[in-house]
Design an enzyme around this catalytic site. Structure first.
Site, PDB file in Angstrom:
ATOM      1  N   SER A 143      40.405 -58.626  61.888  1.00 55.33           N
ATOM      2  CA  SER A 143      41.101 -59.510  60.929  1.00 55.33           C
ATOM      3  C   SER A 143      41.604 -60.750  61.643  1.00 55.33           C
ATOM      4  O   SER A 143      41.886 -60.703  62.851  1.00 55.33           O
ATOM      5  CB  SER A 143      42.301 -58.764  60.329  1.00 55.33           C
ATOM      6  N   TYR A 156      50.060 -53.834  61.701  1.00 53.85           N
ATOM      7  CA  TYR A 156      48.655 -54.165  61.407  1.00 53.85           C
ATOM      8  C   TYR A 156      48.045 -55.087  62.458  1.00 53.85           C
ATOM      9  O   TYR A 156      47.014 -54.771  63.057  1.00 53.85           O
ATOM     10  CB  TYR A 156      48.610 -54.833  60.028  1.00 53.85           C
TER      11      TYR A 156
HETATM   12  N1  LIG Z   1      41.540 -57.684  52.286  1.00 51.71           N
HETATM   13  C1  LIG Z   1      41.838 -58.538  53.258  1.00 51.71           C
HETATM   14  O1  LIG Z   1      42.441 -59.606  53.031  1.00 51.71           O
HETATM   15  C2  LIG Z   1      41.411 -58.239  54.670  1.00 51.71           C
HETATM   16  C3  LIG Z   1      41.594 -59.246  55.618  1.00 51.71           C
HETATM   17  C4  LIG Z   1      41.225 -59.006  56.931  1.00 51.71           C
HETATM   18  C5  LIG Z   1      40.674 -57.790  57.277  1.00 51.71           C
HETATM   19  N2  LIG Z   1      40.512 -56.828  56.355  1.00 51.71           N
HETATM   20  C6  LIG Z   1      39.949 -55.551  56.792  1.00 51.71           C
HETATM   21  O2  LIG Z   1      38.802 -55.257  56.036  1.00 51.71           O
HETATM   22  C7  LIG Z   1      38.634 -53.836  55.979  1.00 51.71           C
HETATM   23  C8  LIG Z   1      38.413 -53.423  54.535  1.00 51.71           C
HETATM   24  O3  LIG Z   1      39.616 -53.708  53.818  1.00 51.71           O
HETATM   25  P1  LIG Z   1      39.665 -54.020  52.254  1.00 51.71           P
HETATM   26  O4  LIG Z   1      40.373 -55.295  52.087  1.00 51.71           O
HETATM   27  O5  LIG Z   1      38.341 -53.810  51.639  1.00 51.71           O
HETATM   28  O6  LIG Z   1      40.724 -52.910  51.811  1.00 51.71           O
HETATM   29  P2  LIG Z   1      40.648 -51.645  50.861  1.00 51.71           P
HETATM   30  O7  LIG Z   1      39.992 -51.986  49.581  1.00 51.71           O
HETATM   31  O8  LIG Z   1      42.030 -51.095  50.857  1.00 51.71           O
HETATM   32  O9  LIG Z   1      39.662 -50.667  51.651  1.00 51.71           O
HETATM   33  C9  LIG Z   1      40.066 -49.873  52.726  1.00 51.71           C
HETATM   34  C10 LIG Z   1      39.062 -48.756  52.842  1.00 51.71           C
HETATM   35  O10 LIG Z   1      39.411 -47.948  53.977  1.00 51.71           O
HETATM   36  C11 LIG Z   1      39.402 -46.586  53.562  1.00 51.71           C
HETATM   37  N3  LIG Z   1      40.302 -45.802  54.398  1.00 51.71           N
HETATM   38  C12 LIG Z   1      41.629 -45.981  54.596  1.00 51.71           C
HETATM   39  N4  LIG Z   1      42.118 -45.033  55.404  1.00 51.71           N
HETATM   40  C13 LIG Z   1      41.054 -44.235  55.740  1.00 51.71           C
HETATM   41  C14 LIG Z   1      40.906 -43.084  56.541  1.00 51.71           C
HETATM   42  N5  LIG Z   1      41.949 -42.517  57.181  1.00 51.71           N
HETATM   43  N6  LIG Z   1      39.672 -42.529  56.664  1.00 51.71           N
HETATM   44  C15 LIG Z   1      38.610 -43.075  56.015  1.00 51.71           C
HETATM   45  N7  LIG Z   1      38.689 -44.158  55.243  1.00 51.71           N
HETATM   46  C16 LIG Z   1      39.904 -44.728  55.103  1.00 51.71           C
HETATM   47  C17 LIG Z   1      39.819 -46.625  52.098  1.00 51.71           C
HETATM   48  O11 LIG Z   1      39.354 -45.505  51.383  1.00 51.71           O
HETATM   49  P3  LIG Z   1      40.182 -44.167  51.081  1.00 51.71           P
HETATM   50  O12 LIG Z   1      41.566 -44.564  50.723  1.00 51.71           O
HETATM   51  O13 LIG Z   1      39.387 -43.581  49.961  1.00 51.71           O
HETATM   52  O14 LIG Z   1      40.095 -43.348  52.323  1.00 51.71           O
HETATM   53  C18 LIG Z   1      39.047 -47.840  51.631  1.00 51.71           C
HETATM   54  O15 LIG Z   1      37.715 -47.491  51.337  1.00 51.71           O
HETATM   55  C19 LIG Z   1      39.879 -53.228  56.617  1.00 51.71           C
HETATM   56  O16 LIG Z   1      39.608 -52.875  57.955  1.00 51.71           O
HETATM   57  C20 LIG Z   1      40.878 -54.375  56.563  1.00 51.71           C
HETATM   58  O17 LIG Z   1      41.870 -54.267  57.568  1.00 51.71           O
HETATM   59  C21 LIG Z   1      40.865 -57.019  55.046  1.00 51.71           C
END
Ligand SMILES: NC(=O)c1ccc[n+]([C@@H]2O[C@H](COP(=O)([O-])OP(=O)(O)OC[C@H]3O[C@@H](n4cnc5c(N)ncnc54)[C@H](OP(=O)(O)O)[C@@H]3O)[C@@H](O)[C@H]2O)c1
Length: 260
Positions: A143, A156
């Site tokens: 990120s 985070y």
């Molecule tokens: N959205 C943003 O603005 C943003 C910005 C920078 C980076 N990111 C990164 O992008 C990635 C995806 O995030 P997103 O924005 O798509 O968020 P999201 O919709 O909340 O997705 C997170 C995913 O991780 C899974 N997860 C969480 N804990 C887990 C565990 N213990 N074991 C297996 N799966 C797990 C969740 O599924 P379950 O709850 O079903 O397990 C979900 O599928 C993350 O690494 C996040 O840090 C996001």
């Protein structure tokens, strides 16, 4: 090797963690159009099954990435059933807002366990297999929050900074073994992770567009993949600011900004 997005896809078997929602879910749907087998992992079995029902190339493999043994077994099962994983997108993540020096042990430990050790658990099982084959593409989703320490990000940002550092080490070490490493640094993406954020999110990008940008970068085998580009480049500039200027900027423009 497909470099243009046309012609034969560069991977046969892909695995995505964190595929039940957000960026991972959107990427899974895109990859399913191009890759023979896309194994999708997360903890929410119902969401994975619902997603898999939309495309026969999507295969749910429920998993908690903090369980190292389960991760190793999951990778073994995918390779037994579908063949060698040639693209692994280590995307599962968790975000907890911590404000005003609130050192919340549980939240900070969860950040390390899911965001950092979740990736390490996968690497422990994937790297020996890819090393033996002399091929593979590992994708680490970090990120912009990992570039510098920002307010509210204590549970985070450090985990993402660790991933950025880890990816750099692995890129150099795994390239001679035939293994490609990509690092993904998104800005603000509209997913369940960001929906409750009480602060303004400049450049907020829809998840489908984010997944498209991610896939474009992977097909070009880029090392660092960023989106939305303008915002991420601006945040990246913070890395080269002297501390005095950085802390002034943060206190002036980032601290205390809230939508509520
Ligand atoms: N959205 C943003 O603005 C943003 C910005 C920078 C980076 N990111 C990164 O992008 C990635 C995806 O995030 P997103 O924005 O798509 O968020 P999201 O919709 O909340 O997705 C997170 C995913 O991780 C899974 N997860 C969480 N804990 C887990 C565990 N213990 N074991 C297996 N799966 C797990 C969740 O599924 P379950 O709850 O079903 O397990 C979900 O599928 C993350 O690494 C996040 O840090 C996001």
């Amino acid at each position: 090797m497909n470099m243009s997005g046309s012609g034969a896809p560069p991977w046969k078997v892909a695995w995505i963690t964190g595929a039940s929602t957000g960026i991972g879910r959107e990427l899974a749907m895109l990859l399913a159009r191009r890759v023979e087998t896309v194994a999708i992992s997360a903890r929410s079995t119902d969401k994975l099954e619902e997603l898999a029902s939309t495309d026969p190339r999507l295969h749910p493999v429920p998993l908690d990435v903090t369980d190292a043994q389960a991760v190793a077994e999951c990778i073994g099962a995918i390779e037994r059933d579908a063949g060698p994983i040639d693209l692994a997108v280590l995307n599962a993540g968790t975000w907890t807002l911590l404000d005003r020096a609130d050192i919340d042990l549980a939240a900070m430990r969860a950040g390390i366990e899911v965001n950092y050790m979740g990736v390490v658990n996968a690497l422990a099982a994937l790297v020996p297999r890819m090393r033996e084959r002399g091929s593979g593409h590992i994708v680490i989703v970090a990120s912009v929050a990992g570039y510098r320490g920002l307010p509210r990000s204590a549970a985070y940002g450090p985990t993402k900074a660790a991933l950025i550092n880890l990816a750099e080490t692995l890129k150099s070490e795994l390239a001679p073994l035939g293994i490609t490493v990509s690092l993904v640094n998104p800005g603000f993406i509209d997913t369940p992770m960001t929906r409750e954020n009480p602060f303004p999110m400049p450049g907020l990008m829809p998840a489908p567009a984010a997944a498209r940008a991610l896939l474009d970068g992977l097909e070009k085998r880029q090392y660092e993949i960023i989106f939305p580009r303008g915002f991420v480049r601006a945040v990246k500039l913070l890395r080269i600011l002297p501390n005095r200027v950085f802390f002034w900027y943060v206190s002036r423009f980032v601290m205390g900004r809230s939508k509520r």
